[in-house]
Design a protein around this motif. Structure first.
Motif, PDB file in Angstrom:
ATOM      1  N   LYS A 147       0.826  -1.206   0.000  1.00 19.64           N
ATOM      2  CA  LYS A 147       0.000   0.000   0.000  1.00 19.64           C
ATOM      3  C   LYS A 147       0.863   1.260   0.000  1.00 19.64           C
ATOM      4  CE  LYS A 147      -4.099  -1.970   2.209  1.00 19.64           C
ATOM      5  NZ  LYS A 147      -5.061  -1.860   3.345  1.00 19.64           N
ATOM      6  N   GLU A 148       2.101   1.130   0.508  1.00 17.23           N
ATOM      7  CA  GLU A 148       3.007   2.279   0.538  1.00 17.23           C
ATOM      8  C   GLU A 148       4.408   1.850   0.140  1.00 17.23           C
ATOM      9  OE1 GLU A 148       4.850   5.693   3.585  1.00 17.23           O
ATOM     10  OE2 GLU A 148       3.425   4.195   4.332  1.00 17.23           O
ATOM     11  N   ILE A 149       5.060   2.678  -0.645  1.00 15.05           N
ATOM     12  CA  ILE A 149       6.464   2.481  -1.009  1.00 15.05           C
ATOM     13  C   ILE A 149       7.262   3.653  -0.455  1.00 15.05           C
ATOM     14  CG2 ILE A 149       8.133   2.337  -2.894  1.00 15.05           C
ATOM     15  CD1 ILE A 149       5.944   1.071  -4.607  1.00 15.05           C
ATOM     16  N   ILE A 150       8.276   3.361   0.349  1.00 15.84           N
ATOM     17  CA  ILE A 150       9.109   4.403   0.962  1.00 15.84           C
ATOM     18  C   ILE A 150      10.431   4.483   0.202  1.00 15.84           C
ATOM     19  CG2 ILE A 150      10.232   5.187   3.077  1.00 15.84           C
ATOM     20  CD1 ILE A 150       8.261   3.360   4.609  1.00 15.84           C
ATOM     21  N   LEU A 151      10.747   5.661  -0.304  1.00 16.93           N
ATOM     22  CA  LEU A 151      12.025   5.869  -0.990  1.00 16.93           C
ATOM     23  C   LEU A 151      13.052   6.303   0.061  1.00 16.93           C
ATOM     24  CD1 LEU A 151      10.800   7.808  -4.164  1.00 16.93           C
ATOM     25  CD2 LEU A 151      10.890   5.337  -3.755  1.00 16.93           C
ATOM     26  N   ILE A 178       3.388   6.733  -2.392  1.00 19.40           N
ATOM     27  CA  ILE A 178       4.851   6.775  -2.458  1.00 19.40           C
ATOM     28  C   ILE A 178       5.348   7.929  -1.596  1.00 19.40           C
ATOM     29  CG2 ILE A 178       6.871   7.018  -3.946  1.00 19.40           C
ATOM     30  CD1 ILE A 178       5.239   5.856  -6.230  1.00 19.40           C
ATOM     31  N   THR A 179       6.225   7.626  -0.670  1.00 23.06           N
ATOM     32  CA  THR A 179       6.743   8.637   0.250  1.00 23.06           C
ATOM     33  C   THR A 179       8.272   8.620   0.250  1.00 23.06           C
ATOM     34  OG1 THR A 179       6.659   7.074   2.107  1.00 23.06           O
ATOM     35  CG2 THR A 179       4.738   8.481   1.767  1.00 23.06           C
ATOM     36  N   ARG A 180       8.842   9.696   0.816  1.00 25.06           N
ATOM     37  CA  ARG A 180      10.284   9.767   0.984  1.00 25.06           C
ATOM     38  C   ARG A 180      10.611  10.148   2.424  1.00 25.06           C
ATOM     39  NH1 ARG A 180      15.122  13.487  -1.718  1.00 25.06           N
ATOM     40  NH2 ARG A 180      16.765  12.208  -0.844  1.00 25.06           N
ATOM     41  N   LEU A 181      11.771   9.698   2.911  1.00 22.55           N
ATOM     42  CA  LEU A 181      12.196  10.056   4.253  1.00 22.55           C
ATOM     43  C   LEU A 181      12.258  11.567   4.402  1.00 22.55           C
ATOM     44  CD1 LEU A 181      15.180   7.570   4.839  1.00 22.55           C
ATOM     45  CD2 LEU A 181      12.803   7.303   5.531  1.00 22.55           C
ATOM     46  N   ALA A 182      11.906  12.068   5.591  1.00 21.11           N
ATOM     47  CA  ALA A 182      11.984  13.500   5.863  1.00 21.11           C
ATOM     48  C   ALA A 182      13.440  13.899   6.011  1.00 21.11           C
ATOM     49  CB  ALA A 182      11.202  13.843   7.136  1.00 21.11           C
ATOM     50  N   PHE A 183      13.700  15.204   5.985  1.00 25.00           N
ATOM     51  CA  PHE A 183      15.071  15.703   6.063  1.00 25.00           C
ATOM     52  C   PHE A 183      15.553  15.866   7.496  1.00 25.00           C
ATOM     53  CE2 PHE A 183      14.259  16.909   1.640  1.00 25.00           C
ATOM     54  CZ  PHE A 183      15.419  16.417   1.064  1.00 25.00           C
ATOM     55  N   GLY A 184      15.226  14.882   8.351  1.00 21.54           N
ATOM     56  CA  GLY A 184      15.847  14.845   9.666  1.00 21.54           C
ATOM     57  C   GLY A 184      17.291  14.390   9.524  1.00 21.54           C
ATOM     58  N   ALA A 205       8.352  11.047   9.928  1.00 21.09           N
ATOM     59  CA  ALA A 205       7.940  12.310   9.306  1.00 21.09           C
ATOM     60  C   ALA A 205       8.015  12.258   7.784  1.00 21.09           C
ATOM     61  CB  ALA A 205       8.802  13.451   9.845  1.00 21.09           C
ATOM     62  N   ARG A 206       8.086  11.047   7.228  1.00 17.69           N
ATOM     63  CA  ARG A 206       8.186  10.924   5.764  1.00 17.69           C
ATOM     64  C   ARG A 206       6.990  11.599   5.090  1.00 17.69           C
ATOM     65  NH1 ARG A 206       6.756   5.961   7.900  1.00 17.69           N
ATOM     66  NH2 ARG A 206       4.983   4.846   6.951  1.00 17.69           N
ATOM     67  N   ARG A 207       7.235  12.067   3.883  1.00 17.33           N
ATOM     68  CA  ARG A 207       6.207  12.845   3.185  1.00 17.33           C
ATOM     69  C   ARG A 207       5.918  12.277   1.810  1.00 17.33           C
ATOM     70  NH1 ARG A 207      11.100  15.103   2.461  1.00 17.33           N
ATOM     71  NH2 ARG A 207      11.573  16.092   0.461  1.00 17.33           N
ATOM     72  N   PRO A 208       4.734  12.534   1.271  1.00 20.87           N
ATOM     73  CA  PRO A 208       4.363  12.000  -0.041  1.00 20.87           C
ATOM     74  C   PRO A 208       5.266  12.534  -1.144  1.00 20.87           C
ATOM     75  CG  PRO A 208       2.432  12.795   1.150  1.00 20.87           C
ATOM     76  CD  PRO A 208       3.638  13.264   1.913  1.00 20.87           C
ATOM     77  N   VAL A 209       5.449  11.716  -2.178  1.00 23.64           N
ATOM     78  CA  VAL A 209       6.242  12.110  -3.335  1.00 23.64           C
ATOM     79  C   VAL A 209       5.329  12.113  -4.548  1.00 23.64           C
ATOM     80  CG1 VAL A 209       8.108  11.428  -4.892  1.00 23.64           C
ATOM     81  CG2 VAL A 209       8.404  11.239  -2.419  1.00 23.64           C
ATOM     82  N   GLU A 210       5.383  13.174  -5.314  1.00 23.82           N
ATOM     83  CA  GLU A 210       4.587  13.253  -6.540  1.00 23.82           C
ATOM     84  C   GLU A 210       5.355  12.616  -7.672  1.00 23.82           C
ATOM     85  OE1 GLU A 210       1.524  14.308  -6.900  1.00 23.82           O
ATOM     86  OE2 GLU A 210       1.323  14.888  -4.790  1.00 23.82           O
ATOM     87  N   THR A 211       4.771  11.569  -8.249  1.00 25.50           N
ATOM     88  CA  THR A 211       5.396  10.944  -9.418  1.00 25.50           C
ATOM     89  C   THR A 211       4.739  11.473 -10.668  1.00 25.50           C
ATOM     90  OG1 THR A 211       3.882   9.066  -9.244  1.00 25.50           O
ATOM     91  CG2 THR A 211       6.016   8.869  -8.148  1.00 25.50           C
TER      92      THR A 211
END
Length: 211
Positions: A147-151, A178-184, A205-211
């Motif tokens: 359901k979710e892919i984390i980059l 699709i999300t990416r790790l936050a900039f922590g 704190a990962r956030r959605p990524v627009e593909t």
């Protein structure tokens, strides 16, 4: 005569020490002094322990297999993570390398499935995700149906380029978050060196990524 014999034995010994030191210096984070300390420490160890160490090093690659599902290195295929029934199969975390996967596992902050790219994108150095690598990833996603892919790429130029390459590969997955790790994570840093709190904050704190 004794002096000549002792001198020749001494130089043979020093040649062996120097050869081993030169090899150890090639390891990340080891300089000449650190490598020498390791060599002198080895001289104090039991011969059986050194033999076991040598056998482990000699058979390191021989005993490892690439997981046919995720690309992880393991002594089993599929790897223990992919075959673990208690892992959350609703999330897939794409990492650049084995070091990043190990960092997440040691931190104990993620219980989903991984996909290991085995590289970072860097066109100037001729490193890009191959067509075969893209097919392998898409096949894994198709089989897993997360359901979710984390980059989980590093916060560096190469990490950003890897993310953009992944976004292009995943552009047709409209039903998958699709999300990416936050900039922590520190800019220009590497996931493998991040502490547990930083990794946890970045993951939570990962956030959605627009593909």
């Amino acid at each position: 005569m004794f002096g000549v014999f002792f001198s020749s034995q001494y130089f043979l010994l020093m040649d062996s020490l120097n050869d081993l030191t030169a090899i150890l210096k090639k390891f990340p984070g080891l300089g000449s002094r650190s490598a020498q300390r390791i060599v002198f420490h080895m001289l104090k160890q039991d011969e059986n322990d050194l033999q076991r160490l040598g056998n482990l090093i000699a058979n390191l690659k021989k005993n490892l297999k690439t997981c046919s599902e995720c690309g992880n290195l393991s002594d089993e295929n599929p790897c223990r993570i992919c075959s673990d029934p208690l892992r959350d199969r609703k999330t897939l975390c794409i990492v650049e390398d084995l070091e990043s996967l190990t960092a997440f596992e040691q931190a104990g902050i993620y219980n989903g499935i991984y996909h290991v790219l085995g590289m970072q994108t860097s066109p100037l150095e001729g490193r890009e995700i191959t067509g075969e690598g893209a097919k392998f990833l898409l096949r894994h996603i198709e089989n897993l149906k997360p359901k979710e892919i984390i980059l989980a790429t590093s916060p560096s130029i190469e990490g950003d380029m890897t993310q953009y390459s992944l976004m292009d590969i995943l552009k047709n997955l409209k039903e998958t978050k699709i999300t990416r790790l936050a900039f922590g994570l520190p800019l220009g840093g590497s996931i493998e060196f991040a502490d547990r709190l930083t990794l946890h904050t970045s993951l939570e704190a990962r956030r959605p990524v627009e593909t």
